[in-house]
Design a protein around this motif. Structure first.
Motif, short mmCIF file in Angstrom:
data_model
loop_
_atom_site.label_atom_id
_atom_site.label_comp_id
_atom_site.label_asym_id
_atom_site.label_seq_id
_atom_site.Cartn_x
_atom_site.Cartn_y
_atom_site.Cartn_z
N CYS A 1 -4.40 -2.11 -0.81
CA CYS A 1 -3.74 -1.37 -1.90
C CYS A 1 -2.60 -2.23 -2.45
N CYS B 1 -4.28 2.67 -3.73
CA CYS B 1 -5.14 3.52 -2.91
C CYS B 1 -4.95 4.98 -3.33
N CYS C 1 -1.38 6.35 -2.59
CA CYS C 1 -0.29 5.89 -3.47
C CYS C 1 -0.41 6.49 -4.86
N CYS D 1 0.89 -0.21 -0.98
CA CYS D 1 1.20 -0.05 0.46
C CYS D 1 0.46 -1.06 1.33
N HIS E 1 -3.40 8.86 5.97
CA HIS E 1 -2.62 7.68 5.58
C HIS E 1 -1.44 7.47 6.54
ZN ZN Z 1 -1.47 2.57 -1.07
#
Ligand code: ZN
Ligand code: AMP
Ligand code: FES
Length: 306
Positions: free
Chosen positions: A266, A279, A282, A269, A128
């Protein structure tokens, strides 16, 4: 270089490894000479070797180090990455501290998510952050230091399990998609011992220790088996990997899989995820009860991939 029937001294090893990397970048169309690349550096031999080579080949390659907050390991590996950057003209390093940025280190996160493997949480967090840094920084690609031995070991593991989803994403280049940076592995044709020899001859100071959570255990087992196969029959590793790459191209092996994957941004984010809502990254940072509520509200399955 037994597999190539070459015997190289230090002086010839360096241009030979650099040429292998330059060839892989061209052959797999990883990035062009004018594109900016973000190199994910762990402080280990492969990623520092990669960064060194890209800069010497004239690429605009910046470094990204992610401090995972692992006691006795993260600070020491960050120091190696920083020391390399200080001593290398043109090397600019960005450091992301997971605890400082998100509020918990990887071991703390693992304690909060009992039942999930530390290494898999760590992989999710690293992927990420790498993607976010590459997208925000406007880089054409994110480059990791995976070498041939890494790739072959993972290929063997995934093939034995027929993990089609993982096999689909195993390639020297993963093309960009909206919100997802291109991912490249320029050392995919360089063997582990060549990368280690390169670092040694270049005087690159890297961290020798493995992460104490050693995701490595299984991978090391496969690497050992593959080395035994290689000793019996020279070229086995390379053939296994290259023929896989050729077959995936020639027969478009994962076409059906590719068509099934639909990505959505998402809700928090904005990074692409396979299901609506938050996601997988998160969801790590909200309390489990809340994450469950969110997941059921959005009809999400609990999965690691973004
Ligand atoms: Zn996210
Ligand atoms: P690993 O998953 O530890 O085998 O590492 C594979 C590759 O991921 C390395 O060669 C690096 O390019 C990248 N990487 C691993 N750990 C980090 C880190 N802490 N910060 C930045 N990049 C990393
Ligand atoms: Fe992530 Fe070891 S490097 S758990």
């Amino acid at each position: 270089m037994r597999h190539h029937r070459l015997s190289l001294c230090g002086e010839h090893l360096l241009p030979w490894v650099r040429a292998q990397v330059a060839r892989a970048i061209r052959k797999y169309r990883m990035f062009g000479p004018d594109e900016r690349v973000l190199v994910a550096v762990s402080g280990g031999k492969d990623s520092l070797t990669l960064w060194d080579i890209l800069l010497d080949l004239g690429y605009q390659a910046d470094g990204l180090y992610i401090n995972l907050g692992i006691d006795g390991y993260s600070d020491a590996s960050q120091a190696k990455a920083e020391a390399f950057a200080v001593g290398k003209p043109g090397a600019r390093l960005r450091v992301v501290d997971v605890r400082g940025e998100y509020g918990a280190s990887i071991p703390e996160l693992a304690r909060a998510h009992r039942g999930r493997k530390t290494c898999s949480l760590c992989g999710l967090v690293k992927r990420h952050i790498m993607n976010q840094a590459a997208c925000e920084g406007g880089y054409a690609a994110i480059a990791t230091g995976h070498n041939l031995d890494d790739e072959v070991a993972v290929l063997m593991q995934n093939t034995l399990r027929w993990s089609v989803g993982y096999l689909r994403r195993q390639a020297p280049v993963l093309p960009p998609e909206p919100g997802l940076a291109r991912k490249v592995k320029p050392l995919c044709r360089v063997r582990e011992r060549e990368s280690a020899a390169f670092a040694l001859v270049r005087g690159i100071d890297y961290i020798y220790d493995e992460c104490p959570h050693a995701a490595g255990a299984t991978t090391l087992f496969y690497k050992d088996i593959l080395n035994q196969l290689e000793n019996r029959s020279r070229g086995t590793k390379e053939m296994f990997y290259l023929n896989f790459l050729q077959a995936r191209e020639q027969y478009d092996l994962f076409r059906a899989e590719r068509e099934q994957v639909a990505l959505h941004p998402c809700a928090h984010c904005g990074q692409p995820t396979t299901t609506p809502g938050l996601c997988a990254f998160c969801r790590l940072w909200v309390p489990p009860e809340q994450a469950d509520d969110l997941a059921s509200a959005c009809g999400q399955a609990d999965e690691d991939d973004e």
